[in-house]
Scaffold this active site. Structure first.
Site, PDB file in Angstrom:
ATOM      1  N   GLY A  46     -99.889  -1.773  -1.582  1.00 17.67           N
ATOM      2  CA  GLY A  46     -99.300  -0.375  -0.671  1.00 17.67           C
ATOM      3  C   GLY A  46     -97.701  -0.676  -0.496  1.00 17.67           C
ATOM      4  O   GLY A  46     -97.642  -1.922  -0.241  1.00 17.67           O
ATOM      5  N   GLN A  51     -90.097   0.198   4.279  1.00 18.94           N
ATOM      6  CA  GLN A  51     -90.199  -0.993   4.075  1.00 18.94           C
ATOM      7  C   GLN A  51     -89.205  -1.489   2.810  1.00 18.94           C
ATOM      8  O   GLN A  51     -88.981  -2.579   2.658  1.00 18.94           O
ATOM      9  CB  GLN A  51     -91.409  -1.557   3.208  1.00 18.94           C
ATOM     10  CG  GLN A  51     -92.862  -1.362   4.460  1.00 18.94           C
ATOM     11  CD  GLN A  51     -94.074  -1.854   3.727  1.00 18.94           C
ATOM     12  OE1 GLN A  51     -94.651  -1.102   3.217  1.00 18.94           O
ATOM     13  NE2 GLN A  51     -94.420  -3.204   4.172  1.00 18.94           N
ATOM     14  N   CYS A  93     -99.326  -7.723   5.285  1.00 17.88           N
ATOM     15  CA  CYS A  93     -98.379  -6.587   4.961  1.00 17.88           C
ATOM     16  C   CYS A  93     -97.149  -7.218   4.438  1.00 17.88           C
ATOM     17  O   CYS A  93     -96.705  -8.315   4.715  1.00 17.88           O
ATOM     18  CB  CYS A  93     -97.916  -5.947   6.285  1.00 17.88           C
ATOM     19  SG  CYS A  93     -96.694  -4.838   6.289  1.00 17.88           S
ATOM     20  N   LEU A  94     -96.462  -6.642   3.363  1.00 16.48           N
ATOM     21  CA  LEU A  94     -95.384  -6.977   2.597  1.00 16.48           C
ATOM     22  C   LEU A  94     -94.158  -7.619   3.761  1.00 16.48           C
ATOM     23  O   LEU A  94     -93.401  -8.325   3.436  1.00 16.48           O
ATOM     24  CB  LEU A  94     -94.725  -6.263   1.683  1.00 16.48           C
ATOM     25  CG  LEU A  94     -95.881  -5.901   0.434  1.00 16.48           C
ATOM     26  CD1 LEU A  94     -95.094  -4.911  -0.630  1.00 16.48           C
ATOM     27  CD2 LEU A  94     -96.217  -7.095  -0.183  1.00 16.48           C
ATOM     28  N   HIS A 135    -103.123   2.489   6.720  1.00 17.52           N
ATOM     29  CA  HIS A 135    -102.026   1.376   6.995  1.00 17.52           C
ATOM     30  C   HIS A 135    -100.697   1.705   6.401  1.00 17.52           C
ATOM     31  O   HIS A 135     -99.712   1.640   7.366  1.00 17.52           O
ATOM     32  CB  HIS A 135    -102.392  -0.001   6.145  1.00 17.52           C
ATOM     33  CG  HIS A 135    -101.483  -1.112   6.061  1.00 17.52           C
ATOM     34  ND1 HIS A 135    -101.745  -2.453   6.463  1.00 17.52           N
ATOM     35  CD2 HIS A 135    -100.174  -1.124   5.847  1.00 17.52           C
ATOM     36  CE1 HIS A 135    -100.686  -2.943   6.603  1.00 17.52           C
ATOM     37  NE2 HIS A 135     -99.705  -2.476   6.030  1.00 17.52           N
ATOM     38  N   GLU A 136    -100.525   2.456   5.356  1.00 16.17           N
ATOM     39  CA  GLU A 136     -99.385   2.776   4.745  1.00 16.17           C
ATOM     40  C   GLU A 136     -98.917   3.973   5.817  1.00 16.17           C
ATOM     41  O   GLU A 136     -97.828   4.155   6.046  1.00 16.17           O
ATOM     42  CB  GLU A 136     -99.452   3.170   3.227  1.00 16.17           C
ATOM     43  CG  GLU A 136     -99.850   2.207   2.323  1.00 16.17           C
ATOM     44  CD  GLU A 136     -98.791   0.802   2.814  1.00 16.17           C
ATOM     45  OE1 GLU A 136     -97.755   1.100   3.050  1.00 16.17           O
ATOM     46  OE2 GLU A 136     -99.388  -0.271   2.619  1.00 16.17           O
ATOM     47  N   HIS A 139     -96.895   3.131   8.630  1.00 13.42           N
ATOM     48  CA  HIS A 139     -95.447   2.553   8.605  1.00 13.42           C
ATOM     49  C   HIS A 139     -94.618   3.840   8.714  1.00 13.42           C
ATOM     50  O   HIS A 139     -93.334   3.583   9.270  1.00 13.42           O
ATOM     51  CB  HIS A 139     -95.419   1.990   7.167  1.00 13.42           C
ATOM     52  CG  HIS A 139     -95.677   0.679   7.139  1.00 13.42           C
ATOM     53  ND1 HIS A 139     -95.045  -0.302   7.720  1.00 13.42           N
ATOM     54  CD2 HIS A 139     -96.617   0.200   6.209  1.00 13.42           C
ATOM     55  CE1 HIS A 139     -95.393  -1.422   7.410  1.00 13.42           C
ATOM     56  NE2 HIS A 139     -96.486  -1.376   6.308  1.00 13.42           N
TER      57      HIS A 139
HETATM   58 ZN    ZN Z   1     -97.550  -2.728   5.408  1.00 12.36          ZN
END
Ligand code: ZN
Length: 163
Positions: A46, A51, A93-94, A135-136, A139
């Protein structure tokens, strides 16, 4: 398509509320293409626009990576219209490299948004799909999983899936 730099935790960009996408144009689709490539290059499941430094309400998620690793869902101007239940799972998370932590998420989520073509649709997810959507979505409101997680610790496996 091009790889974009992933913004990491500590950058104020990740803490802002994103603005809606006015129209799903080729420019928007170009950003989404870059986001997909960037997500795949990082073995993520994701990625949300902030991000990669784009303050717009859109994300990409792979709700069932085990059975459909290429099944990317595009969500533009998403709206969570229903959620229920509860589940606890370890997330990464990235934008928070190297760490994981346990987060409570809904077991079921119904989410409405525009797809890659700008068509509105409503989708339902359970289990992992509900986790990644939640989660996304967070963000887009400047929320990171580490705000909700307990027992944040270093990831044990190098290739653990990250969102
Ligand atoms: Zn994330």
């Amino acid at each position: 398509m091009a790889l974009r730099n992933v913004v990491v935790e500590g950058d104020p960009v990740l803490r802002k509320t994103c603005r809606p996408v006015d129209e799903v144009t080729d420019r928007i689709r170009g950003i989404l293409d870059d986001m997909l490539e960037t997500m795949k290059a990082s073995y993520g499941v994701g990625i949300a626009a902030p991000q990669v430094g784009i303050m717009r309400r859109m994300f990409i998620a792979i709700p069932d990576p085990e059975n459909d690793p290429d099944g990317a869902v595009y969500m533009i101007n998403p709206e969570i219209i229903e959620k229920s239940g509860s589940q606890f799972n370890e997330e990464g998370c990235l934008s928070v490299p190297g760490l994981v932590g346990t987060v409570e998420r809904p077991e079921y989520i119904k989410i409405k948004g525009l797809d890659y073509d700008g068509t509105e649709r409503t989708l339902e997810f359970e289990g992992f799909g509900a986790i990644v959507m939640s989660h996304e979505y967070d963000h887009l409101d400047g929320i990171l999983y580490i705000d909700k997680a307990t027992d944040i610790h270093e990831a044990v496996y190098e290739e653990e899936e990250e969102e």
